[in-house]
Design a protein around this motif. Structure first.
Motif, mmCIF file in Angstrom:
data_model
loop_
_atom_site.group_PDB
_atom_site.id
_atom_site.type_symbol
_atom_site.label_atom_id
_atom_site.label_comp_id
_atom_site.label_asym_id
_atom_site.label_seq_id
_atom_site.Cartn_x
_atom_site.Cartn_y
_atom_site.Cartn_z
ATOM 1 N N UNK A 138 42.942 38.813 5.687
ATOM 2 C CA UNK A 138 41.623 39.177 6.475
ATOM 3 C C UNK A 138 40.880 38.047 7.369
ATOM 4 N N UNK A 139 40.939 37.022 6.716
ATOM 5 C CA UNK A 139 40.458 35.709 7.406
ATOM 6 C C UNK A 139 41.386 35.593 8.712
ATOM 7 N N UNK A 140 42.444 35.624 8.391
ATOM 8 C CA UNK A 140 43.476 35.450 9.716
ATOM 9 C C UNK A 140 43.186 36.338 10.623
ATOM 10 N N UNK A 141 42.935 37.579 10.289
ATOM 11 C CA UNK A 141 42.743 38.636 11.413
ATOM 12 C C UNK A 141 41.429 38.243 12.247
ATOM 13 N N UNK A 142 40.526 37.735 11.494
ATOM 14 C CA UNK A 142 39.061 37.611 12.073
ATOM 15 C C UNK A 142 39.204 36.313 12.867
ATOM 16 N N UNK A 143 40.054 35.437 12.372
ATOM 17 C CA UNK A 143 40.195 34.087 13.476
ATOM 18 C C UNK A 143 40.830 34.721 14.505
ATOM 19 N N UNK A 144 41.793 35.533 14.311
ATOM 20 C CA UNK A 144 42.755 35.803 15.658
ATOM 21 C C UNK A 144 41.566 36.568 16.573
ATOM 22 N N UNK A 145 40.953 37.605 16.112
ATOM 23 C CA UNK A 145 40.049 38.271 17.002
ATOM 24 C C UNK A 145 39.143 37.331 17.583
ATOM 25 N N UNK A 146 38.591 36.404 16.996
ATOM 26 C CA UNK A 146 37.346 35.375 17.363
ATOM 27 C C UNK A 146 38.016 34.428 18.534
ATOM 28 N N UNK A 147 39.068 34.228 18.460
ATOM 29 C CA UNK A 147 40.127 33.223 19.337
ATOM 30 C C UNK A 147 40.185 34.270 20.788
ATOM 31 N N UNK A 148 40.567 35.337 20.291
ATOM 32 C CA UNK A 148 41.029 36.358 21.564
ATOM 33 C C UNK A 148 39.630 36.381 22.388
ATOM 34 N N UNK A 149 38.466 36.867 21.598
ATOM 35 C CA UNK A 149 37.430 36.875 22.454
ATOM 36 C C UNK A 149 36.831 35.758 23.234
ATOM 37 N N UNK A 150 37.030 34.673 22.564
ATOM 38 C CA UNK A 150 36.750 33.215 23.259
ATOM 39 C C UNK A 150 37.794 32.996 24.207
ATOM 40 N N UNK A 151 38.951 33.427 24.381
ATOM 41 C CA UNK A 151 40.157 33.031 25.171
ATOM 42 C C UNK A 151 41.080 34.231 25.156
ATOM 43 N N UNK A 152 40.552 35.240 26.267
ATOM 44 C CA UNK A 152 41.456 36.251 26.464
ATOM 45 C C UNK A 152 42.926 35.856 26.855
ATOM 46 N N UNK A 153 43.083 34.979 27.627
ATOM 47 C CA UNK A 153 44.209 34.405 28.302
ATOM 48 C C UNK A 153 45.445 34.080 27.348
ATOM 49 N N UNK A 154 44.859 33.752 25.972
ATOM 50 C CA UNK A 154 45.586 33.368 25.065
ATOM 51 C C UNK A 154 46.005 34.590 23.845
ATOM 52 N N UNK A 155 45.540 35.877 24.209
ATOM 53 C CA UNK A 155 45.741 36.870 23.284
ATOM 54 C C UNK A 155 47.104 37.178 22.885
ATOM 55 N N UNK A 156 48.206 37.043 23.596
ATOM 56 C CA UNK A 156 49.653 37.260 23.038
ATOM 57 C C UNK A 156 50.034 36.028 22.256
ATOM 58 N N UNK A 169 48.052 34.477 20.148
ATOM 59 C CA UNK A 169 47.041 34.338 18.831
ATOM 60 C C UNK A 169 47.714 35.532 18.127
ATOM 61 N N UNK A 170 48.076 36.757 18.746
ATOM 62 C CA UNK A 170 48.395 37.928 18.223
ATOM 63 C C UNK A 170 49.663 37.778 17.395
ATOM 64 N N UNK A 171 50.875 36.665 18.241
ATOM 65 C CA UNK A 171 52.121 36.551 17.767
ATOM 66 C C UNK A 171 51.817 35.392 16.500
ATOM 67 N N UNK A 172 51.135 34.508 16.682
ATOM 68 C CA UNK A 172 50.798 33.481 15.533
ATOM 69 C C UNK A 172 50.138 34.195 14.178
ATOM 70 N N UNK A 173 49.099 34.836 14.574
ATOM 71 C CA UNK A 173 48.490 35.617 13.438
ATOM 72 C C UNK A 173 49.533 36.590 12.744
ATOM 73 N N UNK A 174 50.519 37.273 13.284
ATOM 74 C CA UNK A 174 51.468 38.250 12.575
ATOM 75 C C UNK A 174 52.416 37.173 11.874
ATOM 76 N N UNK A 175 53.002 36.212 12.495
ATOM 77 C CA UNK A 175 53.797 35.199 11.810
ATOM 78 C C UNK A 175 53.600 34.543 10.513
ATOM 79 N N UNK A 176 52.127 34.144 10.728
ATOM 80 C CA UNK A 176 51.375 33.625 9.402
ATOM 81 C C UNK A 176 51.138 34.734 8.458
ATOM 82 N N UNK A 177 50.865 35.942 8.833
ATOM 83 C CA UNK A 177 50.652 36.885 7.946
ATOM 84 C C UNK A 177 51.722 37.307 7.036
ATOM 85 N N UNK A 178 52.888 37.312 7.902
ATOM 86 C CA UNK A 178 54.258 37.524 7.117
ATOM 87 C C UNK A 178 54.447 36.399 5.926
ATOM 88 N N UNK A 179 54.164 35.125 6.552
ATOM 89 C CA UNK A 179 54.135 33.929 5.342
ATOM 90 C C UNK A 179 53.141 34.224 4.183
#
Length: 326
Positions: A166-184, A186-196
């Motif tokens: 849940x922390x990771x998902x909230x971090x992802x969403x916070x980063x996307x809100x602050x930096x929309x250009x990095x959406x892809x 942040x989304x990919x990094x969060x998914x890979x880390x969540x798998x770990x």
């Protein structure tokens, strides 16, 4: 009309296998986005999700005790410059509101525990049975400065790996809100880390299940492992009357020793954010085994065994298994 020279140059680049500039390669910005995390474990989550797009400043660093931390002018400067600030919430960083106000930052504040159901009935051990005159100034200081008073809510939610996701998902969403250009990214990094984290959770559950049920009782320096205990079937008992901010009296130690004997607790553990002498003294007088260091509220430094969240969980489970399985 494109000149023959330019076409030849392009052909040479392709022939050497060098990448050609283009939108697909514009993953990282020219300048990394400055972000702040309140403590080291949260800082690791932000680094894992943010990757090369962010420059993370952590307020309370490795082996630091966020309960008693006092912000510095450098902290205020970092918060003022940040594009987004990540906090744990649940009363963990009682000093954070003062720091944010003092910094004058306009950055959004992202609470990483949003959506997590907190454990309640959490006892601030400074509020136990100690005489009011003893250590009163220190206790009042904790109240006023946002020390170890959590209002009955356990803030150590990261000790459950399910909550870490849940922390990771909230971090992802916070980063996307602050930096929309990095959406892809942040989304990919969060998914890979969540798998770990999924794999880590399977490992932790398996390791804890191998410890005999009657052996899964320990004492730690302060009450930081409640979420871990609930998630993985371990009874973790904090010494009664003791917090990271106060010293145990002879009466406290006697009470703890009786507690260990009455509950047949086989091992006591030191945490990296507390003074080990109390636990060592209790173990000597009670006969309980002293386990290794557990990492509760902070990571180790880079040379230690718990410099990332995943390493921290591996280290803690290794120490628990070693002390309780023998």
């Amino acid at each position: 009309m494109i000149s023959r020279r330019l076409l030849l140059a392009a052909g040479m680049v392709a022939g050497l296998g060098l990448p050609m500039a283009g939108p697909a390669l514009a993953q990282a910005p020219a300048q990394k986005m400055p972000v702040v995390a309140s403590f080291s474990i949260l800082g690791d989550f932000v680094k894992q999700v943010g990757g090369d797009r962010v420059a993370v400043t952590t307020i309370v660093g490795p082996n630091g005790d966020a309960h008693v931390y006092q912000p510095t002018p450098a902290d205020a400067k970092a918060v003022a410059a940040a594009k987004v600030v990540f906090v744990n919430g649940l009363g963990f960083e009682g000093w954070m509101d003062r720091l944010i106000k003092a910094s004058g930052t306009k950055a959004p504040i992202v609470v990483a525990t949003k959506g997590i159901t907190p454990r309640t009935g959490f006892v601030d051990h400074d509020d136990d049975e100690k005489p009011k005159a003893k250590g009163k100034a220190k206790h009042d200081h904790a109240k006023e400065e946002g020390g170890h008073d959590h209002g009955g809510i356990d803030p150590h939610a990261w000790q459950s790996i399910a909550n870490a996701k849940v922390y990771v998902a909230n971090v992802r969403d916070g980063l996307i809100a602050a930096d929309p250009d990095g959406r892809d990214v942040y989304t990919a990094n969060a998914a890979a880390y969540t798998a770990k984290l999924d794999a880590l959770e399977t490992e932790v559950k398996s390791a804890m299940a191998k410890i005999p049920a009657e052996q899964r009782r320990i004492i730690t320096s302060h009450d930081a492992f409640g979420y871990f205990g609930e998630a993985y079937g371990l009874v973790l008992v904090a010494p009664e009357g003791v917090s990271t901010e106060s010293e145990a009296s002879a009466k406290d130690v006697g009470r703890i020793i009786r507690q260990i004997k009455a509950q047949k607790i086989p091992a006591v553990f030191v945490e990296n954010v507390t003074d080990p002498r109390l636990i060592q003294r209790i173990a000597k007088e009670s006969g309980a085994k002293v386990g290794g260091t557990l990492y509760s509220d902070a990571l180790s430094d880079d040379k230690g065994p718990a410099s990332t969240y995943i390493d921290m969980m591996h280290s803690n489970v290794r120490e628990l298994s070693s002390a309780l399985s023998s």
